[in-house]
Motif scaffolding. Sequence first.
Motif, PDB file in Angstrom:
ATOM      1  N   ARG A   3       5.803 -12.001  -1.143  1.00 35.66           N
ATOM      2  CA  ARG A   3       4.364 -11.900  -0.965  1.00 35.66           C
ATOM      3  C   ARG A   3       3.709 -13.269  -0.875  1.00 35.66           C
ATOM      4  O   ARG A   3       2.532 -13.393  -0.545  1.00 35.66           O
ATOM      5  CB  ARG A   3       3.739 -11.124  -2.127  1.00 35.66           C
ATOM      6  CG  ARG A   3       3.342  -9.714  -1.751  1.00 35.66           C
ATOM      7  CD  ARG A   3       4.537  -8.829  -1.588  1.00 35.66           C
ATOM      8  NE  ARG A   3       5.208  -8.610  -2.845  1.00 35.66           N
ATOM      9  CZ  ARG A   3       6.401  -8.084  -2.955  1.00 35.66           C
ATOM     10  NH1 ARG A   3       7.066  -7.740  -1.879  1.00 35.66           N
ATOM     11  NH2 ARG A   3       6.975  -7.905  -4.111  1.00 35.66           N
ATOM     12  N   MET A  31       9.032  -4.119  -4.726  1.00 31.78           N
ATOM     13  CA  MET A  31       8.090  -4.566  -5.745  1.00 31.78           C
ATOM     14  C   MET A  31       8.469  -4.078  -7.137  1.00 31.78           C
ATOM     15  O   MET A  31       8.429  -4.808  -8.112  1.00 31.78           O
ATOM     16  CB  MET A  31       6.684  -4.062  -5.421  1.00 31.78           C
ATOM     17  CG  MET A  31       6.001  -4.709  -4.256  1.00 31.78           C
ATOM     18  SD  MET A  31       4.318  -4.074  -4.127  1.00 31.78           S
ATOM     19  CE  MET A  31       3.604  -4.693  -5.666  1.00 31.78           C
ATOM     20  N   TRP A  35       8.529   2.685  -7.186  1.00 32.16           N
ATOM     21  CA  TRP A  35       8.341   3.161  -5.813  1.00 32.16           C
ATOM     22  C   TRP A  35       9.590   3.840  -5.251  1.00 32.16           C
ATOM     23  O   TRP A  35       9.576   4.331  -4.128  1.00 32.16           O
ATOM     24  CB  TRP A  35       7.905   2.011  -4.920  1.00 32.16           C
ATOM     25  CG  TRP A  35       6.707   1.299  -5.453  1.00 32.16           C
ATOM     26  CD1 TRP A  35       6.629  -0.002  -5.839  1.00 32.16           C
ATOM     27  CD2 TRP A  35       5.403   1.852  -5.703  1.00 32.16           C
ATOM     28  NE1 TRP A  35       5.377  -0.309  -6.297  1.00 32.16           N
ATOM     29  CE2 TRP A  35       4.597   0.816  -6.230  1.00 32.16           C
ATOM     30  CE3 TRP A  35       4.841   3.112  -5.522  1.00 32.16           C
ATOM     31  CZ2 TRP A  35       3.266   1.007  -6.580  1.00 32.16           C
ATOM     32  CZ3 TRP A  35       3.516   3.308  -5.877  1.00 32.16           C
ATOM     33  CH2 TRP A  35       2.746   2.269  -6.401  1.00 32.16           C
ATOM     34  N   ALA A 141      -2.624 -10.291   2.329  1.00 38.04           N
ATOM     35  CA  ALA A 141      -2.265 -10.509   0.922  1.00 38.04           C
ATOM     36  C   ALA A 141      -3.360 -10.067  -0.040  1.00 38.04           C
ATOM     37  O   ALA A 141      -3.180 -10.168  -1.254  1.00 38.04           O
ATOM     38  CB  ALA A 141      -1.935 -11.988   0.684  1.00 38.04           C
ATOM     39  N   ALA A 143      -5.141  -7.788  -2.359  1.00 34.13           N
ATOM     40  CA  ALA A 143      -4.748  -6.581  -3.101  1.00 34.13           C
ATOM     41  C   ALA A 143      -5.985  -5.730  -3.369  1.00 34.13           C
ATOM     42  O   ALA A 143      -6.509  -5.668  -4.485  1.00 34.13           O
ATOM     43  CB  ALA A 143      -4.050  -6.959  -4.401  1.00 34.13           C
ATOM     44  N   LEU A 152      -2.329  -3.146  -4.846  1.00 38.26           N
ATOM     45  CA  LEU A 152      -1.482  -3.299  -3.668  1.00 38.26           C
ATOM     46  C   LEU A 152      -2.247  -3.941  -2.517  1.00 38.26           C
ATOM     47  O   LEU A 152      -3.410  -3.622  -2.264  1.00 38.26           O
ATOM     48  CB  LEU A 152      -0.951  -1.939  -3.196  1.00 38.26           C
ATOM     49  CG  LEU A 152      -0.057  -1.157  -4.162  1.00 38.26           C
ATOM     50  CD1 LEU A 152       0.276   0.199  -3.564  1.00 38.26           C
ATOM     51  CD2 LEU A 152       1.215  -1.935  -4.474  1.00 38.26           C
ATOM     52  N   SER A 153      -1.568  -4.813  -1.815  1.00 35.43           N
ATOM     53  CA  SER A 153      -2.077  -5.383  -0.574  1.00 35.43           C
ATOM     54  C   SER A 153      -1.362  -4.715   0.597  1.00 35.43           C
ATOM     55  O   SER A 153      -0.398  -3.964   0.417  1.00 35.43           O
ATOM     56  CB  SER A 153      -1.819  -6.891  -0.545  1.00 35.43           C
ATOM     57  OG  SER A 153      -0.417  -7.150  -0.465  1.00 35.43           O
ATOM     58  N   ASN A 155       0.521  -6.300   2.638  1.00 35.37           N
ATOM     59  CA  ASN A 155       1.878  -6.857   2.563  1.00 35.37           C
ATOM     60  C   ASN A 155       2.733  -6.118   1.545  1.00 35.37           C
ATOM     61  O   ASN A 155       3.923  -5.864   1.777  1.00 35.37           O
ATOM     62  CB  ASN A 155       1.829  -8.341   2.206  1.00 35.37           C
ATOM     63  CG  ASN A 155       1.623  -9.211   3.429  1.00 35.37           C
ATOM     64  OD1 ASN A 155       2.094  -8.902   4.510  1.00 35.37           O
ATOM     65  ND2 ASN A 155       0.903 -10.302   3.255  1.00 35.37           N
ATOM     66  N   ASP A 156       2.136  -5.773   0.407  1.00 36.46           N
ATOM     67  CA  ASP A 156       2.888  -5.048  -0.613  1.00 36.46           C
ATOM     68  C   ASP A 156       3.377  -3.704  -0.080  1.00 36.46           C
ATOM     69  O   ASP A 156       4.523  -3.313  -0.301  1.00 36.46           O
ATOM     70  CB  ASP A 156       2.018  -4.807  -1.850  1.00 36.46           C
ATOM     71  CG  ASP A 156       1.690  -6.076  -2.603  1.00 36.46           C
ATOM     72  OD1 ASP A 156       2.485  -7.026  -2.540  1.00 36.46           O
ATOM     73  OD2 ASP A 156       0.615  -6.120  -3.245  1.00 36.46           O
ATOM     74  N   GLY A 160       6.939  -4.625   0.397  1.00 36.94           N
ATOM     75  CA  GLY A 160       7.366  -4.369  -0.970  1.00 36.94           C
ATOM     76  C   GLY A 160       7.686  -2.919  -1.246  1.00 36.94           C
ATOM     77  O   GLY A 160       8.285  -2.595  -2.279  1.00 36.94           O
TER      78      GLY A 160
END
Length: 284
Positions: A3, A31, A35, A141, A143, A152-153, A155-156, A160
């Motif tokens: 990230r 991440m 998940w 990025a 969040a 969460l972003s 990207n996440d 992730g």
Amino acid sequence: MSRLLPALFALLTFSACMPMERLFAPTADLMSDRWLRIATTPGREPDYAALNGFLDRYHHQAADGTARVRYAQVTEADKGALETFLIAMQQVDPAQLDRNQQLAYWINLYNAQTIRVILDHYPVDSIRDIGDGLLGLGPWADADLRVNGARLSLNDIEHGIIRPVFADPRIHYALNCAAVGCPNLAPQAWQGATLNAQLDAAEHAYIHDPRGVTLTGDGRVIVSKIYGWFREDFGGTEASVLAYIKSRANPDLRAALDASGQIGGYAYDWGLNAAADTIAQAAE
């Protein structure tokens, strides 16, 4: 760590140097084990009616085949409805969904959030113009979402969760980053029951579109930078990328790719996927 890299990646995407861009492309890095929880039987599919209604009104298929969004025409009421939809999506527990339902959920959340980000900053020429400070590193990025208590972003969600958990290269044809060079934003929400058919259709459309694969007059094969940034998801080498594309290509394209034998370059258009009437209204 993955990230932290997108900021550098955003800087380097201005360059045509694929080896340098690949060096800083975000990696698939899970991440959290939370998940990995996926229901073994179908759960109750989230309600995507609000997203479908928004897309019905503002999704536009341009003559050149690119999917556009009529950003300038979005009413305050519909922007509010999209916000309400995102709030509802953040109350969903993905662990109660089966694999296809869960992937559809993450794709819809990602795409809806991307549209919201553009609307919050419109007019912009590119999603990369959004960001704090002089460099404008994009919104990936930030969040701004919270699911199951986790911030969460974008990207996440992509790097992730989706990439490491589902390990399906077709997701790159589903996630939309509001750029012309990206695979088309789907005209309707993704659904667990039809997910594989939707992914196959999106993949076929992109591979057979000049944004995905272009054959030049001198026989070179120019492919989307998506295949360079995320080469690992398509086998890890240029040869495996080309083999992957050929395995999905129609007979004519496959024959042309066989004749070329290698990738000759990469291209990507970061211009905003705004409909022409939206661009005209923004200029007034």
